[in-house]
Design an enzyme around this catalytic site. Structure first.
Site, PDB file in Angstrom:
ATOM      1  N   GLY A 122       1.189  -1.173   0.026  1.00  9.35           N
ATOM      2  CA  GLY A 122      -0.459   0.243   0.121  1.00  9.35           C
ATOM      3  C   GLY A 122       0.646   1.340   0.123  1.00  9.35           C
ATOM      4  N   TYR A 155      -3.717   2.908 -10.871  1.00 11.44           N
ATOM      5  CA  TYR A 155      -3.884   4.294 -10.878  1.00 11.44           C
ATOM      6  C   TYR A 155      -5.009   4.264 -10.888  1.00 11.44           C
ATOM      7  CZ  TYR A 155       0.748   4.955 -12.078  1.00 11.44           C
ATOM      8  OH  TYR A 155       2.368   5.293 -11.679  1.00 11.44           O
TER       9      TYR A 155
END
Lengths: 175, 175
Positions: A122, A155
């Site tokens: 993350g 993204y």
């Protein structure tokens, strides 16, 4: 979540006056694995050690680029973000991204990299969120990038849309 | 071709010291129609009259943008190209484009506009060729842009490829 807030300590400052150290608490429990006694932080300092940066890019298999040009690119980028692991007095660059911009409307993000040892935790997402927040705080309305096929979903998860309204990313090739 | 060489006079210089005037002979016979006693030239001067520029953008139906931000964008663009028609002592801006860059590797072209009276004459193509040549002369290896669907073929004709190797252009949208 409390865990993240301690990992990305928002109030911390760097030990050297030249380095800006800031952090963002982010969502995502997977990233907790990064917390093994170390601290992760972000910086917008652009005077980076180019050899350390090259080592990071080597680690993900990028082609080497002339350091003279890398130095110029950092100097003329609108925003340079680096991500660091700190263990005691030791710091290591573990992520990097930069953006070009007209300082008014558009920004384009380039050279996003996270060291393989720190991927899938993350942290790349956290670094990108930090970057978006910085660009938005500078009143940049149009944040763009060119994504390799294997990171389009990454993204996408951050709010980036591919080819919105049929707009195509294009690259010039010498004839 | 001779005709073009006189239209895009490469040796001409401007009457003011601040304006850089340069031209490129280009291919394309359709563009001959532009030659009705006037001269077309390019400039890289970034101190443009913002009201004239706004008028040009109005002519193609672009939304108005705060002039304060337009001024800043021109200032911080890497390259600003304008195209002018000159009749006697009178000059009129008929085209515009600009590029952001890190001054080293990447450039991104924005805000390409040609006045409707001067479209379909090969002038947009000439302006873009001029721009590409300028960027290449600055050692920029990666020239990129985001093209609306109806101009993808136009840029294709100039050597731009859409989504090469699956790379996707992406835009961030606030959640």
């Amino acid at each position: 979540m409390v865990f993240w807030k301690s990992l990305f300590n928002t109030s911390d400052t760097a030990s050297t006056s030249k380095t800006t150290v800031e952090g963002d608490p982010i969502e995502g429990t997977a990233a907790n694995r990064a917390n093994n006694g170390s601290r992760i932080f972000f910086s917008t300092e652009r005077e980076l050690d180019l050899y350390e940066l090259e080592e990071l890019c080597d680690a993900v298999g990028w082609s080497r680029r002339p350091l003279r040009k890398v130095k110029k690119a950092l100097q003329f980028s609108f925003l340079v973000v680096s991500m660091w692991e700190e263990r005691g007095a030791k710091r290591r660059i573990i992520g990097f991204a930069r953006a070009t911009s007209d300082h008014a409307f558009n920004a384009t993000i380039w050279d996003v990299v996270v060291h393989p040892d720190f991927q899938s935790k993350g942290l790349g997402k956290a670094m990108m969120k930090y970057m978006i927040k910085k660009l938005r705080s500078e009143d940049i309305s149009n944040i763009t990038l060119f994504a390799d096929p294997h990171v389009v979903n990454f993204y996408g998860g951050l709010g980036f849309l591919a080819d919105p309204e049929g707009i195509k990313g294009m690259f010039w090739y010498p004839e």
